[in-house]
Design an enzyme around this catalytic site. Structure first.
Site, short mmCIF file in Angstrom:
data_model
loop_
_atom_site.label_atom_id
_atom_site.label_comp_id
_atom_site.label_asym_id
_atom_site.label_seq_id
_atom_site.Cartn_x
_atom_site.Cartn_y
_atom_site.Cartn_z
N CYS A 12 86.80 23.90 41.45
CA CYS A 12 87.01 22.55 41.98
C CYS A 12 85.69 21.91 42.41
O CYS A 12 84.74 22.60 42.80
CB CYS A 12 87.96 22.61 43.17
SG CYS A 12 89.60 23.24 42.70
N ASP A 13 85.67 20.58 42.35
CA ASP A 13 84.47 19.85 42.74
C ASP A 13 84.56 19.44 44.21
O ASP A 13 85.45 19.87 44.94
CB ASP A 13 84.26 18.64 41.82
CG ASP A 13 85.42 17.66 41.84
OD1 ASP A 13 86.21 17.67 42.80
OD2 ASP A 13 85.53 16.88 40.88
N MET A 14 83.65 18.61 44.65
CA MET A 14 83.59 18.19 46.05
C MET A 14 84.84 17.42 46.50
O MET A 14 85.14 17.38 47.68
CB MET A 14 82.33 17.34 46.30
CG MET A 14 81.03 18.11 46.13
SD MET A 14 80.86 19.51 47.24
CE MET A 14 80.68 18.68 48.79
#
Length: 137
Positions: A23-25
């Site tokens: 997952c990203d930010m």
């Protein structure tokens, strides 16, 4: 990553779950990770047909992706259980297309729809469709 795999007459299904580090930010799966999910399902599908990329390569059959069309419909989040489908069809004489989707296991909601175009190339770089890939159809 893969939990279970099964095959129906129409399509191959590979169950997976989203891991935190994918997952990203914003807390959703990074767009590039979806391609890993799609590729993993294709590799697992080949195994169910008695093929694998290492053996094909040793035999001089190099399978390559020549086009990836991906529609990102809904984001996935860490911990989501998903299933990735793969349904190959021969397009033209030398292109094997995998129609794929990524769906949420609990809801069945489609998150990604993809069309992955592949071909095999000989050791000299010439595209062709080797007879050994007929087991995929």
């Amino acid at each position: 990553m893969a939990m279970t795999e099964n095959t129906t007459d129409d399509e191959f299904v590979c169950a997976m779950s989203v891991r935190d580090y994918e997952c990203d930010m914003q807390g959703v799966v990074n767009n590039s990770v979806y391609q890993n999910y799609l590729e993993h399902a294709r590799h697992e599908y080949l195994k169910t047909r008695g093929l694998d990329f290492a053996t094909l390569t040793r035999e001089g059959i190099i399978v390559v992706v020549v086009r990836a069309e991906i529609d990102y419909l809904q984001p996935l989040k860490s911990g989501d259980s998903i299933f990735v489908t793969a349904k190959p069809v021969l397009e033209k004489r030398i292109r094997l297309v995998f129609n794929q989707s990524i769906r949420h296991s609990a809801t069945g909601r489609e998150h990604v729809r993809a069309r992955i175009v592949t071909t095999a190339v000989s050791e000299r770089g010439r595209p062709y469709f080797p007879e050994s890939l007929n087991v995929l159809l």
